[in-house]
Enzyme design. Structure first.
Site, mmCIF file in Angstrom:
data_model
loop_
_atom_site.group_PDB
_atom_site.id
_atom_site.type_symbol
_atom_site.label_atom_id
_atom_site.label_comp_id
_atom_site.label_asym_id
_atom_site.label_seq_id
_atom_site.Cartn_x
_atom_site.Cartn_y
_atom_site.Cartn_z
ATOM 1 C CE LYS A 6 -2.810 0.867 3.676
ATOM 2 N NZ LYS A 6 -2.584 2.219 4.228
ATOM 3 C CB SER A 7 3.753 2.311 2.083
ATOM 4 O OG SER A 7 3.152 2.229 3.344
ATOM 5 N NE ARG A 48 6.249 6.536 0.945
ATOM 6 C CZ ARG A 48 5.330 6.327 1.896
ATOM 7 N NH1 ARG A 48 4.232 5.625 1.636
ATOM 8 N NH2 ARG A 48 5.489 6.838 3.124
ATOM 9 N N GLY A 95 -4.912 8.112 5.406
ATOM 10 C CA GLY A 95 -3.988 9.057 6.035
ATOM 11 C C GLY A 95 -2.776 9.318 5.159
ATOM 12 N NE ARG A 103 -5.699 8.337 10.853
ATOM 13 C CZ ARG A 103 -5.066 7.492 10.049
ATOM 14 N NH1 ARG A 103 -5.685 7.013 8.992
ATOM 15 N NH2 ARG A 103 -3.826 7.148 10.290
ATOM 16 C CB SER A 126 4.788 9.765 11.582
ATOM 17 O OG SER A 126 3.951 9.917 10.448
ATOM 18 C CG ASP A 166 0.161 -0.004 9.483
ATOM 19 O OD1 ASP A 166 -0.213 0.850 10.325
ATOM 20 O OD2 ASP A 166 0.558 0.306 8.345
ATOM 21 C CE LYS A 209 -0.581 4.270 12.840
ATOM 22 N NZ LYS A 209 0.175 4.984 11.816
ATOM 23 N NE ARG A 250 -2.872 -1.936 8.081
ATOM 24 C CZ ARG A 250 -2.612 -2.482 6.892
ATOM 25 N NH1 ARG A 250 -2.799 -3.764 6.681
ATOM 26 N NH2 ARG A 250 -2.156 -1.737 5.895
#
Ligand code: S3P
Length: 427
Positions: free
Chosen positions: A19-20, A24, A91, A119, A164, A312, A339, A386
């Site tokens: 996902k990250s 990107r 997020g 958040r 973070s 996570d 989260k 999650r």
């Protein structure tokens, strides 16, 4: 949704793209010149939110089943969105795009769903404002919607109070548009996908220990990105393979970047039998296949520098702890509260529903394994992907029927989760 129990798991699985890294690839492709082609892109709702934000800023993105093509327009090629950018539940979308929006010569607003609106954004508003960005929380509550106006950005050195990657990446992306070097020092190193991938796109970015620095940039160049499988998604199959009494699962093509592989370290510290096979490098990221075999687990302590590398995965580690022998202490993880749900509360609540011995703390939880006392439960995902996946795995290893409320929220990061899990069940 009714959840399945299982006595035996066997098979091979390839989890979806990270996902990250998928987020990107879209973002960096959009602000690069020329074509970026992304394979094994995660078709989860969060990453689709990122695509739609850039489409609203005039970027043509061709989303095919096997690959995504981004027709980048360069660092200064985005156009003013005609409506509010919608980050949905994501997020990562919100915080990383905010770094880019700060440097644009047009007004924009970014917002998101009900969970996103709670958040914390102060963590990016403070450094962006220090760089000279004209950004404010429209409701004055340090949450989205965030409104951006054109401003000249200056390089800063920022000592981040939180580990973070979203905060770090936001500042580094704003730094591309600043008039001097921008650097971020974190209390503990968080995932470094931004540093690795931005550098491949041609940014002048350096990392030294807990500090990452970026120079102002005049151009980035599009490239081919192959997204490794997501270790955060693999974590559910690692846990399933360890918890179901008779299991052997091969998980193919899993990203094992050391800033993300805390689940492997923690699961092994609990006695988990996980072998890394076929180690290789894919688009600058370390990757391997994981062979997981069931066996007894024992308690451990999960804290300190390990936390950002498994942040996570704490919900699924908490499930594993409930089935392990002895006590597991999770601490230094106050980030869990901010989260997609307050994961100290939502994990505790669901563990208690299945009869587990859990005590929530200010920055984590203490779980004493008692497998014989565990029983079937009606779980509540609280719309957190999650939480849903973690307790679907718990249900596999419980002996009685279980249900999950709002089970479909897994589409955020893993649309085919339930069918993939079912494909491994033999009995
Ligand atoms: C992410 C970073 C982490 C993680 C999130 C994805 C990213 O958040 O929890 O799921 O892609 O940068 P923080 O960096 O804010 O802890």
């Amino acid at each position: 949704m009714e959840l399945k129990n299982a006595k035996q798991l066997r098979g091979t699985i390839a989890v979806p793209g990270d996902k990250s890294i998928s987020h990107r690839a879209i973002m960096f492709g959009a602000i690069s010149e020329g074509i970026t082609e992304v394979s094994n892109f995660l078709q989860g709702a969060d990453c689709l939110s990122t695509i739609s934000c850039f489409q609203k800023m005039g970027i043509s993105i061709d989303n095919q089943p096997d690959y995504v093509v981004i027709h980048g327009k360069g660092l200064h090629g985005l156009s003013k969105p005609q409506s509010v950018l919608d980050a949905g539940n994501s997020g990562t979308t919100t915080r990383l795009i905010s770094g880019i929006l700060s440097g644009q010569p047009f007004d924009s607003v970014i917002s998101g769903d009900a969970s996103m609106q709670k958040r914390p954004m102060k963590r990016i508003l403070t450094p962006l404002s220090a760089m000279g960005a004209d950004v404010r929380s429209e409701k004055g509550n340090d949450c989205v919607p965030l409104a951006f106006h054109p401003a000249k950005l200056h390089g800063i050195h920022y000592n981040s109070p939180v580990a973070s990657a979203q905060v770090k990446s936001c500042i580094l992306l704003a730094g591309l548009y600043a008039d001097g070097v921008t650097s971020v020092t974190e209390p503990v190193l968080s995932r470094n996908h931004t540093e690795l991938m931005l550098s491949a796109f041609g940014a002048r970015i350096t990392s030294l220990g807990r500090t990452a620095s970026v120079q102002p940039q005049s151009r980035l160049k599009g490239l081919k990105v192959e997204v490794p499988g997501d270790i955060s998604s693999a974590a559910y199959f690692i846990a399933a393979g360890l918890l179901v009494k008779d299991a052997e699962i091969l998980i193919q093509n899993v990203g094992i970047n050391p800033t993300r592989d805390g689940i492997l370290k923690a699961a092994r510290a609990m006695g988990g039998n996980i072998q890394k096979l076929n180690k290789r490098t894919v688009s600058g990221e370390p990757v391997c296949d994981l062979l997981v075999t069931s066996g007894p687990l024992h308690g451990t302590t999960i804290d300190g520098e390990l936390i950002p590398a498994l942040i996570d995965e704490i919900p699924i580690l908490a499930v594993m702890a409930a089935f392990a022998e002895g006590t597991t202490v999770i601490r230094d993880a106050a980030e869990l509260k901010v989260k997609e749900s307050n994961r100290i509360n939502t994990v505790t609540d669901n563990l208690q529903r299945m009869g587990a011995d859990v005590t929530p703390t200010e920055d984590g939880m203490i779980i004493t394994g008692n497998p014989d006392a565990l029983h079937g439960a009606d779980f509540n995902s609280c719309m957190d992907h999650r939480i849903a996946m973690s307790f679907a795995v718990a249900a596999l290893a419980l002996k009685h029927p279980c249900t999950m409320k709002d089970a479909e929220c897994v589409t955020i990061s893993y649309p085919s989760f339930y069918s993939d899990l079912e494909s491994l069940i033999c009995l």
